[in-house]
Scaffold this active site. Sequence first.
Site, short mmCIF file in Angstrom:
data_model
loop_
_atom_site.label_atom_id
_atom_site.label_comp_id
_atom_site.label_asym_id
_atom_site.label_seq_id
_atom_site.Cartn_x
_atom_site.Cartn_y
_atom_site.Cartn_z
N GLN A 1 3.77 2.44 -11.37
CA GLN A 1 3.93 3.47 -10.35
C GLN A 1 4.10 4.85 -11.00
OE1 GLN A 1 3.75 2.93 -6.94
NE2 GLN A 1 3.83 5.14 -6.76
N ASP B 1 -5.42 0.05 -9.97
CA ASP B 1 -5.39 1.41 -9.42
C ASP B 1 -6.69 2.15 -9.72
OD1 ASP B 1 -3.16 2.11 -7.92
OD2 ASP B 1 -1.89 2.51 -9.67
N LYS C 1 4.19 -2.24 -1.49
CA LYS C 1 3.10 -2.92 -2.21
C LYS C 1 3.46 -4.39 -2.44
CE LYS C 1 1.46 1.37 -4.24
NZ LYS C 1 1.49 2.34 -5.35
#
Length: 282
Positions: free
Chosen positions: A97, A120, A53
């Site tokens: 994460q 997200d 990422k």
Amino acid sequence: MTAKILDGAALARELRTEIAKAASELTAKGHQPGLAVVLVGEDPASQVYVRNKVSACEQAGFYSEMHRLPANTSEAALLELVTTLNHRDNIHGILVQLPLPAHINSHKVIETIAAEKDVDGFHISNAGLLMTGQPLFRPCTPYGVMKLLEKTGISLRGAEAVVIGASNIVGKPQAMLLLQSGATVTVCNSKTKDLASHCKRADILVVAVGRPNMITGDMIKPGAVVIDVGINRLPDGKLCGDVDFNSASEVAGWITPVPGGVGPMTITMLLQNTLEAVQRTL
Ligand code: NAD
């Protein structure tokens, strides 16, 4: 093989070129897109994901920063970091994460991320906005799947779509996005009886379970679009999806490979969401 390949790697490259161009225009005006990635603990798979990422951000000309915290970080310390990032003007997207260590309440952490920086799309208010048809951020994997479906040129209006898997990060938001595109949607889960009968009705089949090769060609409607979200590592170290590619590609009209299908699209849509976050601040 009869199916056409839905090449996620190629589409991701195309989209990332456009994203990088938009990012460079924003940077020239003093609004470089910025993403903060937070990793707690040493989970090897998570380490690979966050590295990918951050490197995708750099390649697209974004500012990115990585916060690596030890596995014994307290929930309070993590919430404090997220709150600090919420207030930073040069950070437009915050990604924590998952999974987090067991002593940290991940719902609480996600709800602490400012909804307008939740790239997200997991924050409860973003889930609600998606559910009510006014999405702010679309969760990256289902968003990427919608882009892949667009590429086929097949209309989703009135199509029979079957989503296998009902997680909060893939299956459920995927079903919402398909529904909003006019498809008739069935969502299957581990309790579903006669999975094959649902699969065989599907014009659009999205599989997100995490079980190697569970969907075989005899379960697929001829000509269907088959999107394989699953990523499974076999004992020999190779990656495979949830769909048995060899038998499915004899029957399907379109199919995504694993790797090179949905995976590259997920990170691309994270960049897209970060870009959208910046654009909303202007
Ligand atoms: P999850 O474990 O949270 O959810 C799995 C879902 O599958 C559950 O809803 C469960 O009810 C359902 N399920 C389990 N067995 C089933 C069965 N026999 N029949 C029907 N449904 C069944 O998983 P997830 O986070 O949604 O991820 C699913 C897969 O997608 C995993 O392989 C994961 O690695 C992969 N994934 C890939 C990407 C990507 O970028 N390509 C992103 C996220 C997840």
